[in-house]
Write a protein that holds these residues in place. Structure first.
Motif, PDB file in Angstrom:
ATOM      1  N   ASN A 294       0.867  -1.175   0.000  1.00  0.00           N
ATOM      2  CA  ASN A 294       0.000   0.000   0.000  1.00  0.00           C
ATOM      3  C   ASN A 294       0.902   1.222   0.000  1.00  0.00           C
ATOM      4  O   ASN A 294       1.476   1.578   1.029  1.00  0.00           O
ATOM      5  N   PHE A 295       1.035   1.853  -1.164  1.00  0.00           N
ATOM      6  CA  PHE A 295       2.025   2.919  -1.312  1.00  0.00           C
ATOM      7  C   PHE A 295       1.469   4.253  -0.836  1.00  0.00           C
ATOM      8  O   PHE A 295       0.538   4.806  -1.420  1.00  0.00           O
ATOM      9  N   LEU A 296       2.103   4.777   0.210  1.00  0.00           N
ATOM     10  CA  LEU A 296       1.712   6.055   0.796  1.00  0.00           C
ATOM     11  C   LEU A 296       2.832   7.089   0.692  1.00  0.00           C
ATOM     12  O   LEU A 296       2.698   8.195   1.225  1.00  0.00           O
ATOM     13  N   ASN A 297       3.917   6.718   0.023  1.00  0.00           N
ATOM     14  CA  ASN A 297       5.023   7.668  -0.171  1.00  0.00           C
ATOM     15  C   ASN A 297       4.630   8.729  -1.192  1.00  0.00           C
ATOM     16  O   ASN A 297       3.764   8.517  -2.049  1.00  0.00           O
ATOM     17  N   ASP A 298       5.259   9.875  -1.099  1.00  0.00           N
ATOM     18  CA  ASP A 298       4.883  11.016  -1.929  1.00  0.00           C
ATOM     19  C   ASP A 298       5.095  10.768  -3.419  1.00  0.00           C
ATOM     20  O   ASP A 298       4.409  11.360  -4.258  1.00  0.00           O
ATOM     21  N   GLU A 299       6.056   9.888  -3.769  1.00  0.00           N
ATOM     22  CA  GLU A 299       6.364   9.668  -5.179  1.00  0.00           C
ATOM     23  C   GLU A 299       5.420   8.669  -5.849  1.00  0.00           C
ATOM     24  O   GLU A 299       5.480   8.463  -7.068  1.00  0.00           O
ATOM     25  N   ALA A 300       4.559   8.033  -5.068  1.00  0.00           N
ATOM     26  CA  ALA A 300       3.723   6.954  -5.598  1.00  0.00           C
ATOM     27  C   ALA A 300       2.758   7.453  -6.661  1.00  0.00           C
ATOM     28  O   ALA A 300       2.231   8.567  -6.573  1.00  0.00           O
ATOM     29  N   GLU A 301       2.517   6.603  -7.655  1.00  0.00           N
ATOM     30  CA  GLU A 301       1.694   6.969  -8.798  1.00  0.00           C
ATOM     31  C   GLU A 301       0.240   7.190  -8.409  1.00  0.00           C
ATOM     32  O   GLU A 301      -0.407   8.126  -8.870  1.00  0.00           O
ATOM     33  N   ASN A 302      -0.304   6.317  -7.573  1.00  0.00           N
ATOM     34  CA  ASN A 302      -1.730   6.390  -7.231  1.00  0.00           C
ATOM     35  C   ASN A 302      -1.957   6.504  -5.723  1.00  0.00           C
ATOM     36  O   ASN A 302      -2.926   5.967  -5.200  1.00  0.00           O
ATOM     37  N   SER A 303      -1.051   7.180  -5.049  1.00  0.00           N
ATOM     38  CA  SER A 303      -1.194   7.321  -3.611  1.00  0.00           C
ATOM     39  C   SER A 303      -2.411   8.185  -3.277  1.00  0.00           C
ATOM     40  O   SER A 303      -2.540   9.311  -3.774  1.00  0.00           O
ATOM     41  N   VAL A 304      -3.310   7.635  -2.478  1.00  0.00           N
ATOM     42  CA  VAL A 304      -4.515   8.364  -2.083  1.00  0.00           C
ATOM     43  C   VAL A 304      -4.514   8.517  -0.568  1.00  0.00           C
ATOM     44  O   VAL A 304      -4.466   7.538   0.170  1.00  0.00           O
TER      45      VAL A 304
END
Length: 483
Positions: A294-304
């Motif tokens: 679950n990508f929560l880093n600022d660079e993530a493509e679809n971070s919500v």
């Protein structure tokens, strides 16, 4: 000096492997990893790592577009870029031309499917109440989000507060302060609580999990509680953690236990690219096959970041109000019972879009504390009695939900949100009933009495009212409680 493309191709491409032959033998979904040939699993694991890096890292995406072979080599991906070219090459349209990508997609889709609630809650009152919550949220959440929200029947916090302290925490987790350790006394209480809830929920209790505004790995005895959970419910709880690297051996043991018990997937919340790199270094491909990132880093493509809790507070400061069309207004995924074992407390909750009344993105219908399992059983029975009637009661005040827009029709009325519109028409009774309910001042008994004066039978009135009740359009939203 950078290797030439031809050399990179030889370095990256693994020994000959005819993926098309495997496509003939496998379907698009798989029940367990054991069903899949090890060679194919090795390919899947590399596709998974590529997709994770692609989603998490903007620089990687740029490098792949410029020179995929160099990028794959630089990041140690043992995968032919041509097998996944569809991800970045806009000239590629048909996934059928990429059999490895298609087959791996089917394999990893199962991680979502196995988390679907396929067990029916045994208590009919709880089951009907949950169905009304699901019906309500269908007109409050956007369609894509509503499809994935779980409405789990029960969850358990095994600590008080969270040590991670994410600035965007949608449930505004308190600072970590206490742990429910696996002492003989606590273990006895835990097993008793699980037995009580299994009595109410049946096999659906096995869909529960052991975190909320907490991180499961803040509890050093987490795996012991999971084993009791498995022994009593028949299922191992899913784990979502933002600190898989806190105690790597503990995390590794939990992942191993999940594989042995054929459990559903676990999730790692990735807070930075450095964290992702460390996870990829510390855990093998096999260990991560059943782990969703679950990508929560600022660079993530679809971070919500859901518009709830601390993130909502930050959004409000930026002038982004609750009335705006946020992609996601909650991370709450329980329509049922939320326990904190440190406090010996339980709340009856259900998801909603966060607002001034419910800033954490879930409604609290009731709450209480318990001393022991017998006391808990009495508390749950009281909550069912107070909040979970199968049909409308004579004393219930009947009005429409505050978020619904009411409009009259020639032969009825309609209720709408920006997500969905309900139409109740083709019968003059709907129009009269809608007008009375819209006034928001009559009980079930009073509406029945008013319409009976016009010759409508009580049975007919009851049927129409309970259609609205089941559709989740009537207002049974609780008032916020202190604490």
């Amino acid at each position: 000096m950078m290797m030439q493309t031809e050399e990179l191709q030889q370095e990256i491409i693994t020994p000959p492997f005819n993926i098309k032959e495997f496509c003939l033998d496998y379907h698009d979904s798989f029940a367990t990893i054991d069903q899949v040939d090890p060679k194919l699993l090795a390919k899947f694991s590399q596709v998974k790592r590529f997709q994770e890096r692609w989603e998490a890292d903007g620089k990687f995406r740029e490098q792949v577009v410029q020179d995929p072979y160099s990028a794959f080599f630089r990041y140690g991906l043992k995968l032919n870029p041509e097998d996944v070219r569809l991800k970045w090459d806009t000239s590629c349209k048909d996934i059928l031309q990429f059999p490895l990508l298609k087959l791996s997609q089917g394999f990893f889709d199962r991680l979502d499917k196995v988390t679907d609630i396929d067990s029916e809650v045994s208590d009919s009152h709880i089951r009907a109440w949950r169905e009304r919550q699901i019906a309500r949220t269908s007109s409050q959440f956007n369609l894509a989000f509503h499809k994935v929200i779980q409405h789990i029947p029960v969850s358990f916090e095994l600590s008080k507060g969270c040590s991670v302290g994410c600035r965007f925490c949608a449930v505004s987790a308190l600072k970590f302060s206490d742990i429910f350790l696996y002492t003989p006394e606590n273990a006895k209480l835990w097993r008793g609580v699980l037995e009580v809830m299994t009595g109410f929920l049946g096999t659906a209790a096995g869909n529960g999990f052991c975190y909320w505004a907490t991180d499961p790995l803040d509890n050093p005895d987490y795996d012991k509680f999971c084993l009791d959970f498995y022994a009593i419910t028949g299922s191992l709880p899913q784990m979502t953690t933002a600190q898989p690297l806190k105690n790597i051996e503990q995390t590794r043991a939990i992942l191993k236990l999940s594989r042995e018990k054929n459990a559903i997937c676990n999730r790692f919340s990735i807070l930075s690219l450095k964290m992702l790199e460390k996870v990829h270094q510390e855990f093998s491909d096999e260990e991560l096959l059943n782990v969703q990132m679950n990508f929560l880093n600022d660079e993530a493509e679809n971070s919500v970041k859901a518009h709830a809790g601390r993130q909502r507070e930050a959004n409000l400061k930026k002038g982004q109000g609750d009335e705006e069309s946020h992609r996601q207004g909650t991370i709450a995924c329980v329509s049922g019972f939320l326990f904190n074992m440190v406090e010996r407390s339980v709340k009856l909750i259900s998801p909603c879009n966060a607002d001034e009344r419910w800033p954490l993105g879930y409604m609290v219908y009731d709450q209480g504390t318990f001393v022991d399992p017998d006391d808990l059983k009495i508390l749950i029975e009281r909550m069912i009695q107070d909040h979970m009637p199968r049909m409308l009661r004579p004393s219930d005040l009947i009005c429409f939900r505050r978020d619904l827009n009411y409009q009259t029709l020639v032969d009825g009325f309609q209720l709408s949100t920006r997500i969905k519109t309900f139409k109740f028409h083709h019968d003059s009774l709907w129009k009269e009933l809608g007008a009375l309910i819209h006034q928001g001042q009559y009980t079930t008994a009073e509406i029945t009495q008013l319409l009976a004066l016009k010759g409508v039978t009580s049975a007919n009135i009851s049927f129409y009212l309970n259609v609205l009740f089941e559709r989740g359009v009537l207002d049974f939203e609780p008032q916020p409680q202190e604490g």
